[in-house]
Design a protein around this motif. Structure first.
Motif, mmCIF file in Angstrom:
data_model
loop_
_atom_site.group_PDB
_atom_site.id
_atom_site.type_symbol
_atom_site.label_atom_id
_atom_site.label_comp_id
_atom_site.label_asym_id
_atom_site.label_seq_id
_atom_site.Cartn_x
_atom_site.Cartn_y
_atom_site.Cartn_z
ATOM 1 N N CYS A 657 1.344 5.810 -1.972
ATOM 2 C CA CYS A 657 1.266 4.625 -2.556
ATOM 3 C C CYS A 657 -0.019 3.515 -2.543
ATOM 4 O O CYS A 657 -0.940 3.904 -3.539
ATOM 5 C CB CYS A 657 2.204 3.879 -0.549
ATOM 6 S SG CYS A 657 0.577 4.280 0.148
ATOM 7 N N CYS A 658 0.116 2.241 -3.314
ATOM 8 C CA CYS A 658 -0.851 1.573 -3.309
ATOM 9 C C CYS A 658 -0.686 0.306 -2.579
ATOM 10 O O CYS A 658 0.634 -0.380 -1.645
ATOM 11 C CB CYS A 658 -0.689 1.477 -4.545
ATOM 12 S SG CYS A 658 -1.901 0.376 -5.798
ATOM 13 N N THR A 659 -1.851 -0.563 -2.888
ATOM 14 C CA THR A 659 -2.090 -1.666 -1.814
ATOM 15 C C THR A 659 -1.563 -3.189 -2.900
ATOM 16 O O THR A 659 -1.651 -4.531 -2.909
ATOM 17 C CB THR A 659 -3.344 -2.087 -1.467
ATOM 18 O OG1 THR A 659 -4.226 -1.853 -2.303
ATOM 19 C CG2 THR A 659 -3.816 -1.113 -0.512
ATOM 20 N N CYS A 660 -1.062 -2.568 -4.091
ATOM 21 C CA CYS A 660 -0.551 -3.722 -4.915
ATOM 22 C C CYS A 660 0.402 -4.171 -4.563
ATOM 23 O O CYS A 660 1.398 -3.556 -3.829
ATOM 24 C CB CYS A 660 -0.405 -3.314 -6.490
ATOM 25 S SG CYS A 660 0.473 -2.203 -7.066
ATOM 26 N N ALA A 661 1.058 -5.223 -5.512
ATOM 27 C CA ALA A 661 1.918 -5.831 -5.398
ATOM 28 C C ALA A 661 3.648 -4.930 -5.288
ATOM 29 O O ALA A 661 4.307 -4.654 -4.136
ATOM 30 C CB ALA A 661 2.163 -6.853 -6.217
ATOM 31 N N CYS A 669 6.605 4.356 -9.438
ATOM 32 C CA CYS A 669 5.463 4.042 -8.806
ATOM 33 C C CYS A 669 5.076 2.635 -9.997
ATOM 34 O O CYS A 669 4.758 2.834 -11.071
ATOM 35 C CB CYS A 669 4.280 5.193 -8.742
ATOM 36 S SG CYS A 669 3.601 5.936 -10.403
ATOM 37 N N CYS A 670 3.851 2.323 -8.533
ATOM 38 C CA CYS A 670 3.074 1.111 -9.789
ATOM 39 C C CYS A 670 1.901 1.810 -10.502
ATOM 40 O O CYS A 670 2.295 2.893 -11.316
ATOM 41 C CB CYS A 670 2.311 0.800 -8.544
ATOM 42 S SG CYS A 670 0.297 1.669 -8.257
ATOM 43 N N SER A 671 1.661 1.136 -11.603
ATOM 44 C CA SER A 671 0.868 1.851 -12.977
ATOM 45 C C SER A 671 -0.333 2.229 -12.706
ATOM 46 O O SER A 671 -1.592 3.259 -12.487
ATOM 47 C CB SER A 671 0.221 0.608 -14.025
ATOM 48 O OG SER A 671 -0.493 -0.832 -13.210
ATOM 49 N N HIS A 672 -1.123 1.654 -11.151
ATOM 50 C CA HIS A 672 -2.054 2.848 -10.934
ATOM 51 C C HIS A 672 -2.268 3.628 -10.343
ATOM 52 O O HIS A 672 -3.006 4.853 -11.298
ATOM 53 C CB HIS A 672 -2.741 1.687 -9.175
ATOM 54 C CG HIS A 672 -3.018 0.218 -9.672
ATOM 55 N ND1 HIS A 672 -1.994 -0.701 -9.241
ATOM 56 C CD2 HIS A 672 -3.629 -0.849 -10.702
ATOM 57 C CE1 HIS A 672 -2.374 -2.214 -8.909
ATOM 58 N NE2 HIS A 672 -3.150 -1.947 -10.412
ATOM 59 N N VAL A 673 -1.344 3.775 -9.263
ATOM 60 C CA VAL A 673 -0.887 5.573 -8.546
ATOM 61 C C VAL A 673 -0.316 6.698 -10.556
ATOM 62 O O VAL A 673 -0.261 7.423 -10.699
ATOM 63 C CB VAL A 673 0.466 5.161 -8.190
ATOM 64 C CG1 VAL A 673 1.060 6.546 -8.083
ATOM 65 C CG2 VAL A 673 -0.073 4.271 -6.463
#
Ligand SMILES: [Zn+2]
Ligand SMILES: [Zn+2]
Ligand SMILES: [Zn+2]
Length: 716
Positions: A657-661, A669-673
């Motif tokens: 998980c990540c704190t981005c939108a 998953c989001c691009s950061h993960v």
């Protein structure tokens, strides 16, 4: 002293106009090129320093500037002034993307905006660049462009560049360097030429460099008659393709469709078609086209182009392109992508994707038009063609162009309101796939019985819920195709990508329709990830709408408690699972997401190629990574990954998980993960030095459609 060494010396003497820091030619990330009067005003206003166009601010000063801009923006936000959106667009503006490690004298600099500015004076850093449709290797001064070695380098001589061009039609950038051992005097060994890797199918040449090249080619040029070569089909396919974007088979097919045109004493139909396609492909001025094609004058080139345009209007477009040339059944049965059919229940339903694009053109002296065509967001004059395409990239129609001040929602509302247009083709139950910009038209579409697929809006919340974010992913998995259509057309037909001449504006709609017709007829269908499709769809459908790791993070307040984690370097997380490229594609739900992860990582890695990571203190199977947002200055996100130590493959990632939108997403998953997983499970094992350009090339084998997609509205 040779010209190249003197100009690189000037380059080395360039200094930041604010702090006088010397700008060396490598590592230009985060620098800011002053390219408009607006930039000058901004620096003067916020930093109290006079600068000129062509100046480059060092990374430090650019950062200060960005901070000032966001401060100013905050003040404006409390003030109800309408000029905010155009200012925000600038915050994340960077001198150059870091996808390719490049030397800044050869980066893209928008000549038009500089030339149009009366305050602009020639400075040695900004050179007039010409874009050519030839492939090029990486641009690199710091390491060998053939084998990446860093020692014992030499500037590549012009003779060797010419040799590479003649053998492989590759243009090696001027200040590239290679190991001495690849060179025999001024020439490269033949087998080294075969080792050169292509990373882009276009390149930029300095005007002076091009002149030198043509001089050296001149002895060959006298025996070279372009028009003859076309008629006798002597031009090699690769050269024809580079100049027109098409092969002989396509061109013969076009000739058979163009029925109203005849050969004349001056030219054949084929010659006119090739000249026209060359114009569309390169977007060069008619005098350049004339010189290329061996024609007597600009006017002759124009008359060839006009005849072909007219034949398209008379013979081809009325019955081969647009709504009147297709049926509902054709779209449903032939042009609905397998992914769309599998993800959504769209049996016997039409599924269409709509999106506006834009074409920049010159300023207009007509004030009323100038006002309508000025986009505060893009800060230039433009107009908007509107693309309606299928889920595999077939363009159904391209109405418009519309004025810049109309938004996507109002354009679509207008289009479906017309009687004999798109409405005729549609039935209740059909699907519209849209981006967030269309939100205002959604109630109208739903009222008429259509299904609307649109990514969820975050509104005032910090993040989307897991369910919203997962559903959005299903939408973007379909919607990217319209971006790819715009990307391919813009890349293949530079006339529509570059600034468009005002005197040709009346023909712009025809040019757009021709480009889309050519794309429909000769382009490829977009079916991404066809080999892994089943697995990707299954993984998307089986994902859970509960993100238990995110809940743990929330309940334990991990985001605020620093003491829970201890810092490590990514080199230490050696028990992290390894994955194959195929597994990564499935995990990220697409190769495009994988490519995003790689280019994201390029910006986030520290200079020594490592990441700074944190492990949870109690259990060594949860990682935390704090990462800088690409778009919002000073905004940081925290990603978490829980994994099974010392195991491999898809199932070894237990949660993320990540704190981005989009951080709660469990479909992909989001691009950061994604960036973190790519690096730890695969990327860091490739090589000591991270080379994103190479990673991307091997990933896609330089497949055209994957490299052109510029943005995914879903990314942060
Ligand atoms: Zn500075
Ligand atoms: Zn080398
Ligand atoms: Zn994220």
């Amino acid at each position: 002293m040779s010209e190249s060494s003197s100009s690189s010396k000037k380059l080395n003497e360039a200094r930041c106009p604010i702090c006088n820091f010397r700008l060396r030619s490598c590592s230009n990330v985060d620098r800011k090129l002053i390219k408009s009067q607006e930039d000058i005003d901004k620096v003067l206003r916020l930093m109290n320093k006079p600068v000129e166009i062509g100046d480059i601010l060092c990374a430090k000063c650019n950062k200060k500037l960005c901070t000032q801009i966001s401060l100013e923006k905050k003040q404006l936000l409390s003030d109800p002034e309408p000029c905010i959106s155009s200012m925000c667009a600038d915050i994340s503006e960077r001198f150059e993307s870091t996808l390719f490690i490049s030397d800044f004298s050869s980066t893209t600099i928008n000549n038009q905006s500089i030339l149009a500015d009366p305050t602009y004076e020639y400075t040695p850093i900004v050179k007039e660049m010409i874009e050519m449709p030839f492939s090029r290797p990486i641009i690199s001064h710091c390491y060998c462009f053939i084998c990446s070695s860093k020692s014992d380098l030499k500037d590549i001589p012009i003779e060797a560049r010419l040799q590479v061009f003649l053998k492989r039609r590759i243009l090696v950038p001027k200040r590239n360097r290679c190991c001495k051992q690849h060179l025999m005097n001024k020439w490269l060994y033949e087998d080294e030429i075969d080792n050169i890797k292509i990373v882009s199918d276009k390149c930029e040449l300095e005007l002076s460099d091009m002149a030198k090249f043509m001089d050296l080619l001149a002895p060959d040029a006298t025996s070279f008659n372009f028009q003859d070569k076309i008629d006798k089909r002597l031009m090699p396919q690769c050269q024809l393709y580079a100049l027109t974007g098409h092969n002989w088979k396509d061109i013969d097919h076009l000739q058979s469709l163009i029925t109203s045109m005849r050969n004349t004493s001056k030219r054949t139909v084929i010659q006119a078609i090739v000249t026209f396609l060359c114009k569309l492909r390169t977007g060069n001025a008619n005098r350049v086209i004339a010189a290329f094609a061996g024609l007597d004058s600009e006017r002759q080139a124009q008359s060839y182009i006009d005849s072909v345009l007219k034949s398209f209007e008379d013979d081809i477009l009325p019955n081969q392109f647009g709504l009147q040339s297709i049926t509902r059944d054709f779209i449903i049965n032939e042009r609905t992508s397998p992914v769309a059919k599998k993800l959504f229940d769209c049996q016997n339903r039409l599924m269409i994707i709509c999106d506006g694009t834009y074409i920049r053109h010159q300023k207009s002296s007509n004030n009323v038009y100038q006002r309508k065509s000025y986009s505060g967001h893009k800060k230039t004059t433009l107009c908007k063609p509107f693309t309606i395409c299928t889920t595999d990239g077939f363009v159904i129609d391209i109405p418009g162009p519309f004025n810049a001040n109309e938004n996507d929602a109002s354009i679509l509302k207008n289009i479906i309101g017309q009687k004999n247009g798109l409405s005729e083709l549609l039935q209740p139950g059909d699907y519209f796939v849209l981006d967030r910009g269309f939100r205002d038209v959604v109630p109208i579409l739903k009222k008429r019985g259509f299904n609307v697929l649109i990514p969820a809006l975050k509104g005032k919340n910090k993040q989307l819920t897991t369910k919203e974010s997962n559903e959005s992913r299903l939408v973007t998995k379909i919607r990217w195709v319209v971006e790819a259509v715009h990307g391919v057309i813009g890349q293949k037909y530079k006339l529509l990508h570059n600034q468009f001449q005002n005197k040709s504006l009346p023909k712009l709609a025809t040019y757009c329709r021709i480009a889309c017709f050519l794309h429909n007829k000769f382009g490829k269908k977009f079916n991404s990830d066809s080999e892994n499709m089943e697995e990707i769809i299954n993984s998307m459908k089986s994902s859970n709408d509960v993100n238990s790791l995110a809940e743990m993070v929330e309940q334990g307040r991990w985001n605020t408690k620093r003491s829970l984690f201890k810092t490590f370097s990514s080199d230490d997380a050696l028990d992290f699972p390894r994955m194959s490229i195929k597994e990564l594609k499935i995990f990220f739900t697409g190769s495009y997401q994988l490519s995003q992860a790689i280019s994201y990582l390029a910006e986030m890695l520290k200079e020594d190629g490592t990441l700074s990571l944190k492990f949870a203190k109690e259990s060594n199977d949860i990682l935390q990574w704090e990462v800088q947002s690409r778009h919002i200055n000073r905004k940081k996100y925290k990603c978490y990954i829980k994994y099974l130590p010392k195991s491999n493959g898809l199932s070894s990632i237990v949660g993320h998980c990540c704190t981005c939108a989009n951080g709660n997403r469990t479909v992909g998953c989001c691009s950061h993960v994604a960036a973190l997983i790519y690096h730890l499970s695969y990327g860091r094992y490739l090589s000591r030095i991270f080379r994103p350009a190479e990673a991307l090339t091997t990933l896609f084998d330089f497949n055209e459609e994957m490299t052109v997609i510029e943005s995914d509205s879903d990314n942060d």
